[in-house]
Design a protein around this motif. Sequence first.
Motif, PDB file in Angstrom:
ATOM      1  N   ALA A  42     -62.348  35.332 -17.324  1.00  0.00           N
ATOM      2  CA  ALA A  42     -61.260  35.483 -18.295  1.00  0.00           C
ATOM      3  C   ALA A  42     -61.365  34.410 -19.379  1.00  0.00           C
ATOM      4  CB  ALA A  42     -59.906  35.412 -17.593  1.00  0.00           C
ATOM      5  N   TYR A  43     -61.704  33.185 -18.984  1.00  0.00           N
ATOM      6  CA  TYR A  43     -61.868  32.109 -19.962  1.00  0.00           C
ATOM      7  C   TYR A  43     -63.086  32.377 -20.848  1.00  0.00           C
ATOM      8  CZ  TYR A  43     -58.385  29.175 -17.616  1.00  0.00           C
ATOM      9  OH  TYR A  43     -57.216  28.669 -17.093  1.00  0.00           O
ATOM     10  N   LEU A  44     -64.161  32.864 -20.253  1.00  0.00           N
ATOM     11  CA  LEU A  44     -65.338  33.210 -21.058  1.00  0.00           C
ATOM     12  C   LEU A  44     -65.012  34.316 -22.055  1.00  0.00           C
ATOM     13  CD1 LEU A  44     -68.152  33.102 -18.361  1.00  0.00           C
ATOM     14  CD2 LEU A  44     -67.977  31.648 -20.401  1.00  0.00           C
ATOM     15  N   SER A  45     -64.230  35.295 -21.633  1.00  0.00           N
ATOM     16  CA  SER A  45     -63.808  36.368 -22.538  1.00  0.00           C
ATOM     17  C   SER A  45     -62.939  35.817 -23.658  1.00  0.00           C
ATOM     18  CB  SER A  45     -63.025  37.444 -21.779  1.00  0.00           C
ATOM     19  OG  SER A  45     -63.828  38.056 -20.813  1.00  0.00           O
ATOM     20  N   ALA A  46     -62.065  34.887 -23.318  1.00  0.00           N
ATOM     21  CA  ALA A  46     -61.205  34.268 -24.327  1.00  0.00           C
ATOM     22  C   ALA A  46     -62.035  33.469 -25.328  1.00  0.00           C
ATOM     23  CB  ALA A  46     -60.166  33.369 -23.655  1.00  0.00           C
ATOM     24  N   GLU A  47     -63.117  32.868 -24.845  1.00  0.00           N
ATOM     25  CA  GLU A  47     -63.993  32.117 -25.744  1.00  0.00           C
ATOM     26  C   GLU A  47     -64.808  33.046 -26.636  1.00  0.00           C
ATOM     27  OE1 GLU A  47     -67.285  28.611 -25.490  1.00  0.00           O
ATOM     28  OE2 GLU A  47     -67.621  30.352 -24.205  1.00  0.00           O
ATOM     29  N   ARG A  48     -65.475  33.986 -26.017  1.00  0.00           N
ATOM     30  CA  ARG A  48     -66.396  34.855 -26.753  1.00  0.00           C
ATOM     31  C   ARG A  48     -65.684  35.854 -27.660  1.00  0.00           C
ATOM     32  NH1 ARG A  48     -71.322  34.453 -23.457  1.00  0.00           N
ATOM     33  NH2 ARG A  48     -71.489  32.184 -23.403  1.00  0.00           N
ATOM     34  N   GLY A  49     -64.594  36.406 -27.180  1.00  0.00           N
ATOM     35  CA  GLY A  49     -63.925  37.449 -27.938  1.00  0.00           C
ATOM     36  C   GLY A  49     -62.885  36.961 -28.918  1.00  0.00           C
ATOM     37  N   PHE A  50     -62.312  35.776 -28.663  1.00  0.00           N
ATOM     38  CA  PHE A  50     -61.151  35.366 -29.459  1.00  0.00           C
ATOM     39  C   PHE A  50     -61.195  33.921 -29.945  1.00  0.00           C
ATOM     40  CE2 PHE A  50     -59.862  38.736 -26.560  1.00  0.00           C
ATOM     41  CZ  PHE A  50     -59.247  39.630 -27.428  1.00  0.00           C
ATOM     42  N   SER A  51     -62.183  33.148 -29.527  1.00  0.00           N
ATOM     43  CA  SER A  51     -62.271  31.715 -29.867  1.00  0.00           C
ATOM     44  C   SER A  51     -61.031  30.948 -29.432  1.00  0.00           C
ATOM     45  CB  SER A  51     -62.510  31.529 -31.364  1.00  0.00           C
ATOM     46  OG  SER A  51     -63.718  32.137 -31.748  1.00  0.00           O
ATOM     47  N   ALA A  52     -60.445  31.368 -28.310  1.00  0.00           N
ATOM     48  CA  ALA A  52     -59.242  30.718 -27.799  1.00  0.00           C
ATOM     49  C   ALA A  52     -59.571  29.466 -26.998  1.00  0.00           C
ATOM     50  CB  ALA A  52     -58.447  31.694 -26.939  1.00  0.00           C
TER      51      ALA A  52
ATOM     52  N   LEU B 290     -48.827  45.324 -13.953  1.00  0.00           N
ATOM     53  CA  LEU B 290     -50.247  45.091 -14.230  1.00  0.00           C
ATOM     54  C   LEU B 290     -50.552  45.137 -15.727  1.00  0.00           C
ATOM     55  CD1 LEU B 290     -53.192  44.866 -13.068  1.00  0.00           C
ATOM     56  CD2 LEU B 290     -53.254  47.351 -13.242  1.00  0.00           C
ATOM     57  N   LEU B 291     -50.118  46.205 -16.380  1.00  0.00           N
ATOM     58  CA  LEU B 291     -50.436  46.382 -17.804  1.00  0.00           C
ATOM     59  C   LEU B 291     -49.700  45.372 -18.674  1.00  0.00           C
ATOM     60  CD1 LEU B 291     -50.522  50.276 -17.938  1.00  0.00           C
ATOM     61  CD2 LEU B 291     -52.466  48.680 -17.861  1.00  0.00           C
ATOM     62  N   GLY B 292     -48.453  45.063 -18.312  1.00  0.00           N
ATOM     63  CA  GLY B 292     -47.705  44.066 -19.083  1.00  0.00           C
ATOM     64  C   GLY B 292     -48.387  42.713 -19.073  1.00  0.00           C
ATOM     65  N   ASN B 293     -48.918  42.316 -17.930  1.00  0.00           N
ATOM     66  CA  ASN B 293     -49.630  41.045 -17.844  1.00  0.00           C
ATOM     67  C   ASN B 293     -50.884  41.062 -18.724  1.00  0.00           C
ATOM     68  OD1 ASN B 293     -49.964  38.372 -16.611  1.00  0.00           O
ATOM     69  ND2 ASN B 293     -51.779  39.282 -15.725  1.00  0.00           N
ATOM     70  N   GLN B 294     -51.558  42.177 -18.781  1.00  0.00           N
ATOM     71  CA  GLN B 294     -52.747  42.274 -19.636  1.00  0.00           C
ATOM     72  C   GLN B 294     -52.388  42.198 -21.114  1.00  0.00           C
ATOM     73  OE1 GLN B 294     -55.884  42.087 -18.278  1.00  0.00           O
ATOM     74  NE2 GLN B 294     -54.548  41.702 -16.546  1.00  0.00           N
ATOM     75  N   VAL B 295     -51.261  42.793 -21.486  1.00  0.00           N
ATOM     76  CA  VAL B 295     -50.795  42.704 -22.876  1.00  0.00           C
ATOM     77  C   VAL B 295     -50.500  41.249 -23.237  1.00  0.00           C
ATOM     78  CG1 VAL B 295     -48.884  43.306 -24.436  1.00  0.00           C
ATOM     79  CG2 VAL B 295     -49.958  45.076 -23.021  1.00  0.00           C
ATOM     80  N   VAL B 296     -49.864  40.525 -22.325  1.00  0.00           N
ATOM     81  CA  VAL B 296     -49.581  39.105 -22.574  1.00  0.00           C
ATOM     82  C   VAL B 296     -50.892  38.347 -22.760  1.00  0.00           C
ATOM     83  CG1 VAL B 296     -48.624  36.971 -21.601  1.00  0.00           C
ATOM     84  CG2 VAL B 296     -47.362  39.121 -21.371  1.00  0.00           C
ATOM     85  N   TRP B 297     -51.887  38.631 -21.933  1.00  0.00           N
ATOM     86  CA  TRP B 297     -53.178  37.932 -22.054  1.00  0.00           C
ATOM     87  C   TRP B 297     -53.783  38.154 -23.440  1.00  0.00           C
ATOM     88  CZ3 TRP B 297     -58.335  38.916 -22.951  1.00  0.00           C
ATOM     89  CH2 TRP B 297     -59.218  37.868 -22.644  1.00  0.00           C
ATOM     90  N   VAL B 298     -53.817  39.396 -23.889  1.00  0.00           N
ATOM     91  CA  VAL B 298     -54.396  39.698 -25.207  1.00  0.00           C
ATOM     92  C   VAL B 298     -53.603  39.002 -26.311  1.00  0.00           C
ATOM     93  CG1 VAL B 298     -54.853  41.538 -26.874  1.00  0.00           C
ATOM     94  CG2 VAL B 298     -55.487  41.855 -24.482  1.00  0.00           C
ATOM     95  N   CYS B 299     -52.280  39.069 -26.254  1.00  0.00           N
ATOM     96  CA  CYS B 299     -51.455  38.398 -27.270  1.00  0.00           C
ATOM     97  C   CYS B 299     -51.713  36.902 -27.274  1.00  0.00           C
ATOM     98  CB  CYS B 299     -49.972  38.672 -27.016  1.00  0.00           C
ATOM     99  SG  CYS B 299     -49.459  40.362 -27.358  1.00  0.00           S
ATOM    100  N   ALA B 300     -51.840  36.320 -26.092  1.00  0.00           N
ATOM    101  CA  ALA B 300     -52.035  34.870 -25.990  1.00  0.00           C
ATOM    102  C   ALA B 300     -53.378  34.436 -26.551  1.00  0.00           C
ATOM    103  CB  ALA B 300     -51.892  34.425 -24.533  1.00  0.00           C
ATOM    104  N   VAL B 301     -54.448  35.068 -26.124  1.00  0.00           N
ATOM    105  CA  VAL B 301     -55.770  34.605 -26.571  1.00  0.00           C
ATOM    106  C   VAL B 301     -56.042  34.996 -28.019  1.00  0.00           C
ATOM    107  CG1 VAL B 301     -56.726  34.461 -24.239  1.00  0.00           C
ATOM    108  CG2 VAL B 301     -57.040  36.558 -25.559  1.00  0.00           C
ATOM    109  N   ALA B 302     -55.573  36.157 -28.438  1.00  0.00           N
ATOM    110  CA  ALA B 302     -55.764  36.551 -29.841  1.00  0.00           C
ATOM    111  C   ALA B 302     -54.951  35.642 -30.757  1.00  0.00           C
ATOM    112  CB  ALA B 302     -55.380  38.016 -30.039  1.00  0.00           C
ATOM    113  N   GLY B 303     -53.723  35.370 -30.372  1.00  0.00           N
ATOM    114  CA  GLY B 303     -52.889  34.493 -31.191  1.00  0.00           C
ATOM    115  C   GLY B 303     -53.429  33.076 -31.255  1.00  0.00           C
ATOM    116  N   SER B 304     -53.817  32.536 -30.110  1.00  0.00           N
ATOM    117  CA  SER B 304     -54.296  31.157 -30.095  1.00  0.00           C
ATOM    118  C   SER B 304     -55.600  31.010 -30.877  1.00  0.00           C
ATOM    119  CB  SER B 304     -54.479  30.657 -28.666  1.00  0.00           C
ATOM    120  OG  SER B 304     -55.523  31.351 -28.026  1.00  0.00           O
ATOM    121  N   GLY B 305     -56.417  32.051 -30.867  1.00  0.00           N
ATOM    122  CA  GLY B 305     -57.640  32.018 -31.664  1.00  0.00           C
ATOM    123  C   GLY B 305     -57.364  31.888 -33.157  1.00  0.00           C
TER     124      GLY B 305
END
Length: 179
Positions: free
Chosen positions: A134-144, A16-31
């Motif tokens: 999740a997509y809205l969070s990626a938009e609002r928080g990271f501009s991904a 569970l936590l590993g998948n969340q870490v990947v999500w943060v790395c992905a959206v933060a990096g892509s932003g």
Amino acid sequence: MTLWTASARGRWWANLLGNQVVWVCAVAGSGHGWQWPALLAAGLYVASQLLTSPRAGTDLHLMLLALGCAIGVDGLAASSGAVQYAASPWGWFPPPWILALWASFAMTLTTSLSVLQRHWALPVVLGLFLAPLAYLSAERGFSAVHFASPMWHGILLLGSTWTVALLLLRATAMRRASL
């Protein structure tokens, strides 16, 4: 508590936590226009999950199916113009960071999200409501990602296509579990 129970619980939390870490790395990096954080995090996570999985063949099969779903869901969202992805080098085709997210998500289907196999309504709820969030969070928080106006078109498109993808992934996970 038996050793097996402690081990299974630890694997569940790591999944569970590993998948969340990947999500943060992905959206933060892509932003920031970077693919490498998603690819590195997902590569390590997917490899660790496959190496420790009691059902590695099923997980690998689900990952390949999930990548196909990524092309359908996110490819349709991009080609329709409803959603634009940051760090997207291939036009309508999902960027590598999105593919990394789907590959990582597939690793949860037999572990931390195995509950989806027991309740048919959960993939519908997850697809219609939580995936677009999740997509809205990626938009609002990271501009991904960026939703075209009106935003509800993109949210509805993602919610409905994610629902279909999750029902397909659920059915496949259930079928493979019975083999």
